[in-house]
Scaffold this motif. Sequence first.
Motif, PDB file in Angstrom:
ATOM      1  N   TYR A  92     -60.286  47.930  28.219  1.00  0.00           N
ATOM      2  CA  TYR A  92     -61.592  47.603  27.648  1.00  0.00           C
ATOM      3  C   TYR A  92     -61.473  47.035  26.240  1.00  0.00           C
ATOM      4  O   TYR A  92     -60.502  47.275  25.530  1.00  0.00           O
ATOM      5  N   GLN A  93     -62.496  46.285  25.893  1.00  0.00           N
ATOM      6  CA  GLN A  93     -62.667  45.767  24.535  1.00  0.00           C
ATOM      7  C   GLN A  93     -64.048  46.173  24.041  1.00  0.00           C
ATOM      8  O   GLN A  93     -64.946  46.439  24.839  1.00  0.00           O
ATOM      9  N   LEU A  94     -64.214  46.184  22.735  1.00  0.00           N
ATOM     10  CA  LEU A  94     -65.539  46.303  22.129  1.00  0.00           C
ATOM     11  C   LEU A  94     -65.847  44.964  21.491  1.00  0.00           C
ATOM     12  O   LEU A  94     -65.112  44.503  20.609  1.00  0.00           O
ATOM     13  N   LEU A  95     -66.905  44.311  21.971  1.00  0.00           N
ATOM     14  CA  LEU A  95     -67.244  42.962  21.530  1.00  0.00           C
ATOM     15  C   LEU A  95     -68.659  42.918  20.983  1.00  0.00           C
ATOM     16  O   LEU A  95     -69.544  43.636  21.462  1.00  0.00           O
ATOM     17  N   GLY A  96     -68.882  42.046  20.013  1.00  0.00           N
ATOM     18  CA  GLY A  96     -70.210  41.840  19.455  1.00  0.00           C
ATOM     19  C   GLY A  96     -70.756  40.464  19.808  1.00  0.00           C
ATOM     20  O   GLY A  96     -70.102  39.672  20.486  1.00  0.00           O
ATOM     21  N   ASP A  97     -71.949  40.179  19.319  1.00  0.00           N
ATOM     22  CA  ASP A  97     -72.530  38.850  19.530  1.00  0.00           C
ATOM     23  C   ASP A  97     -71.881  37.858  18.564  1.00  0.00           C
ATOM     24  O   ASP A  97     -70.852  38.165  17.941  1.00  0.00           O
ATOM     25  N   ALA A  98     -72.446  36.680  18.429  1.00  0.00           N
ATOM     26  CA  ALA A  98     -71.832  35.630  17.607  1.00  0.00           C
ATOM     27  C   ALA A  98     -71.576  36.082  16.181  1.00  0.00           C
ATOM     28  O   ALA A  98     -70.601  35.665  15.544  1.00  0.00           O
ATOM     29  N   GLU A  99     -72.441  36.965  15.654  1.00  0.00           N
ATOM     30  CA  GLU A  99     -72.284  37.463  14.284  1.00  0.00           C
ATOM     31  C   GLU A  99     -71.519  38.781  14.232  1.00  0.00           C
ATOM     32  O   GLU A  99     -71.332  39.354  13.166  1.00  0.00           O
ATOM     33  N   GLY A 100     -71.102  39.289  15.406  1.00  0.00           N
ATOM     34  CA  GLY A 100     -70.395  40.553  15.458  1.00  0.00           C
ATOM     35  C   GLY A 100     -71.298  41.767  15.568  1.00  0.00           C
ATOM     36  O   GLY A 100     -70.815  42.893  15.578  1.00  0.00           O
ATOM     37  N   ALA A 101     -72.602  41.559  15.664  1.00  0.00           N
ATOM     38  CA  ALA A 101     -73.559  42.666  15.778  1.00  0.00           C
ATOM     39  C   ALA A 101     -73.767  43.020  17.257  1.00  0.00           C
ATOM     40  O   ALA A 101     -73.274  42.336  18.152  1.00  0.00           O
ATOM     41  N   ASN A 102     -74.539  44.073  17.512  1.00  0.00           N
ATOM     42  CA  ASN A 102     -74.901  44.502  18.866  1.00  0.00           C
ATOM     43  C   ASN A 102     -73.681  44.687  19.774  1.00  0.00           C
ATOM     44  O   ASN A 102     -73.565  44.052  20.819  1.00  0.00           O
ATOM     45  N   PRO A 103     -72.745  45.551  19.386  1.00  0.00           N
ATOM     46  CA  PRO A 103     -71.520  45.702  20.166  1.00  0.00           C
ATOM     47  C   PRO A 103     -71.756  46.302  21.547  1.00  0.00           C
ATOM     48  O   PRO A 103     -72.651  47.133  21.730  1.00  0.00           O
TER      49      PRO A 103
END
Length: 199
Positions: free
Chosen positions: A104-115
């Motif tokens: 698994y990875q932890l990913l955010g939106d384009a700005e890195g928010a909302n992981p």
Amino acid sequence: MELIQEHTELAAYLAADDVVDHDHPLVQETADALWTATGDAYSYAKVAFEFVRDTIPHSADSGDDRVAWRASDVLDTRNGICYAKSHALTALLRARGIPAGLCYQLLGDAEGANPVVHGLVALRLPGSEHWSRVDPRGNKPGVDAQFTLDREQLAFPVRPELGEIDYPGLYVTGHPATLKALQESADRPQLMRNLPTAL
């Protein structure tokens, strides 16, 4: 990236369970058909990866509201999010004796928010001493995941500067947080709200 095995025994990554149900007839039939077209472990693994990546749409791309989580159901409905598609690929690999696990990875939106947590697969070909991660999520503009074992080409390379994470764990079956989201969601909109934001 160095993956930390959940179990030291490689045989654990060949087992069938309720999630990675490679003993199901549909999984076996699909594996048989893909194997007939290839004939060796590397070629089979590549074809199985491309089969899941390309012929099972990611439900966020297709708009399919059904929620599949068991590998056989993913193959039957030709639908699933990243976790479900990873279960299907893991089952197809194990069906032909290729050790495979979930990571698994932890990913955010384009700005890195909302992981949110993103799921992918690691496999270990016969004779290999290391695990290779591949991502069967499904390609689209801006996403180009490929079956490259010497170097990773995942759907989403992490951006540590934005707080994104490559989790080091390698799991025999789906992580409890991802399974809870899948199994407790009646449809895709609810699933999107239930996606785990960390492991």
